[in-house]
Design a protein around this motif. Structure first.
Motif, PDB file in Angstrom:
ATOM      1  N   TYR A 144       0.855  -1.189   0.000  1.00 61.60           N
ATOM      2  CA  TYR A 144       0.000   0.000   0.000  1.00 61.60           C
ATOM      3  C   TYR A 144       0.888   1.235   0.000  1.00 61.60           C
ATOM      4  CZ  TYR A 144      -3.624   3.359   0.987  1.00 61.60           C
ATOM      5  OH  TYR A 144      -4.480   4.431   0.887  1.00 61.60           O
ATOM      6  N   TYR A 145       0.590   2.132  -0.932  1.00 53.52           N
ATOM      7  CA  TYR A 145       1.342   3.375  -1.075  1.00 53.52           C
ATOM      8  C   TYR A 145       0.428   4.534  -0.705  1.00 53.52           C
ATOM      9  CZ  TYR A 145       4.057   7.126  -3.277  1.00 53.52           C
ATOM     10  OH  TYR A 145       4.764   8.266  -3.516  1.00 53.52           O
ATOM     11  N   PHE A 146       0.888   5.382   0.209  1.00 55.66           N
ATOM     12  CA  PHE A 146       0.102   6.521   0.676  1.00 55.66           C
ATOM     13  C   PHE A 146       0.762   7.812   0.238  1.00 55.66           C
ATOM     14  CE2 PHE A 146      -0.476   9.844   3.931  1.00 55.66           C
ATOM     15  CZ  PHE A 146      -1.848  10.026   3.823  1.00 55.66           C
ATOM     16  N   ASP A 147      -0.009   8.701  -0.372  1.00 54.15           N
ATOM     17  CA  ASP A 147       0.466  10.016  -0.798  1.00 54.15           C
ATOM     18  C   ASP A 147      -0.441  11.072  -0.183  1.00 54.15           C
ATOM     19  OD1 ASP A 147       1.391  12.292  -2.006  1.00 54.15           O
ATOM     20  OD2 ASP A 147       1.371  11.502  -4.036  1.00 54.15           O
ATOM     21  N   ALA A 148       0.107  11.866   0.735  1.00 53.75           N
ATOM     22  CA  ALA A 148      -0.693  12.880   1.427  1.00 53.75           C
ATOM     23  C   ALA A 148      -0.992  14.090   0.560  1.00 53.75           C
ATOM     24  CB  ALA A 148       0.028  13.316   2.700  1.00 53.75           C
ATOM     25  N   GLY A 149      -0.279  14.246  -0.551  1.00 49.91           N
ATOM     26  CA  GLY A 149      -0.514  15.372  -1.440  1.00 49.91           C
ATOM     27  C   GLY A 149       0.250  16.627  -1.084  1.00 49.91           C
ATOM     28  N   ASN A 150       0.966  16.628   0.033  1.00 51.73           N
ATOM     29  CA  ASN A 150       1.741  17.798   0.450  1.00 51.73           C
ATOM     30  C   ASN A 150       3.243  17.530   0.422  1.00 51.73           C
ATOM     31  OD1 ASN A 150       1.943  16.004   2.527  1.00 51.73           O
ATOM     32  ND2 ASN A 150       1.191  17.390   4.137  1.00 51.73           N
ATOM     33  N   GLY A 151       3.638  16.456  -0.278  1.00 47.33           N
ATOM     34  CA  GLY A 151       5.045  16.081  -0.349  1.00 47.33           C
ATOM     35  C   GLY A 151       5.385  14.886   0.505  1.00 47.33           C
TER      36      GLY A 151
END
Length: 361
Positions: free
Chosen positions: A189-196
């Motif tokens: 599972y890959y998580f990207d918070a969108g803020n870097g």
């Protein structure tokens, strides 16, 4: 019967026959309008909609030809002091055709993506001791995964390497091992918070002798922070076969529009075995560093230096030149020095060179 009656009768007969044939004629259906392929620009260049679906498809790949010489590339093992140079004083050759596919589709649960890569290889290889033989190396399915949102399953390379990034932009980036780019089955599972900020958790099968032998998988986890200046990442791993663990920290810096630099420090335990799925360097620690300098849009210089606790030193540098879009030539020089240490009784060193031609499409 006069001539006039004969002509009238013949005309009537012809009309009757013509009418009968017209009644029996086959009616040809009108062709359906052609359905032209539509461009899909949601996921980048090269995608198109598969007719009749909402799935976007891209087909690509590359053709590569390598010519190697010296003590490092291809045919020579620098650990073998009885073989100080290329076998039979000849060149190492390698050809590859890689076919890639990408798909993408938007769903209520996120983007549904797939990726595959199949490689067809041919190269000069060892056979019968010091004989060099050119032969095919078979076909391999290197990637085949499905991803929905951040959830990915299938065959991939280990997140131990892919999450933080490979080593430098050189051909022989593993003169000193940094963990390998082996293929493995993954559930991740890959998580990207969108803020870097991003993170990954990956359950993996391993490969070869390091393939999991129980219901406990190898475990990889990592965090990364990316901004305009570059990125910093930390990755940890547990090898369930050998019950060993490791970690690494990597920093990438965009020093200018032309210059980018990176450095990486790896550490791995040796409680039960020296080498495992993720630690293929000598000793507990290894350090790596390098950079890329772009002279212009077509030409760049790439370099990498690596060293480990077992006194293995690797240096690689190349010039990459894009002749035309999609066609590049890379000329590289490599050096390896393996000093006497607890891991080897004698020292060895060697130089090598590689010339690569690659057409990407």
């Amino acid at each position: 019967m006069n001539i006039k009656s004969l002509l009238l009768g013949s005309a009537a007969a012809l009309i009757a026959v013509s009418g009968a044939r017209a009644a029996d004629a086959v009616v040809v259906a009108e062709p359906e309008p052609a359905e032209y392929v539509k461009i899909c620009d949601v996921y980048g260049a090269g995608y198109f909609y598969i007719p009749g679906t909402e799935t976007c498809l891209r087909i690509g790949g590359y053709i590569r030809y390598d010519i190697g010489a010296g003590d490092v590339n291809g045919l020579t093992d620098v650990n073998d002091r009885s073989d100080p140079g290329s076998l039979n004083d000849t060149f190492y050759k390698h050809a590859r055709f890689a076919l890639k596919t990408w798909t993408g589709q938007e769903t209520e649960l996120g983007t549904l993506k797939t990726y595959t890569e199949t490689r067809f290889n041919w190269e000069t290889q060892r056979e019968g001791g010091n004989y060099a033989v050119a032969a095919g190396r078979g076909v391999s399915l290197n990637f085949a995964w499905i991803q929905l949102g951040g959830f990915r399953v299938g065959k991939d390379e280990s997140a131990w390497v892919t999450f933080s990034g490979y080593a430098g932009n050189v051909i022989d980036d593993s003169l000193v091992g940094y963990g390998g780019d082996f293929d493995t089955g993954v559930v991740q599972y890959y998580f990207d918070a969108g803020n870097g900020f991003s993170a990954v958790v990956s359950l993996e099968d391993g490969a070869g002798a390091n393939t999991v032998d129980s219901y406990v998988p190898h475990i990889v986890g990592g965090v990364k922070y990316t901004q305009g200046w570059g990125s910093i990442s930390a990755t940890g791993v547990y090898d369930s076969v050998w019950e060993e663990w490791g970690g690494k920290v990597r920093v990438d810096v965009n020093a200018s529009d032309a210059l980018s630099l990176w450095a990486m420090v790896n550490y791995g335990s040796e409680s039960n075995v020296i080498h495992n799925s993720f630690k293929n360097w000598e000793g507990n620690w290894a350090v790596f560093g390098g950079g890329t300098y772009k002279f212009n849009e077509k030409t760049s210089f790439n370099a990498q230096v690596s060293y480990d606790e077992g006194k293995s030193l690797g240096v690689a540098a190349n010039i990459a030149y894009n002749i035309v879009p999609g066609f590049a030539i890379i000329g590289e020089v490599d050096y390896v020095n393996k000093a006497t240490s607890d891991y080897r009784a004698v020292s060895s060193d060697g130089f090598g060179g590689m010339l690569r031609f690659q057409r990407d499409f």
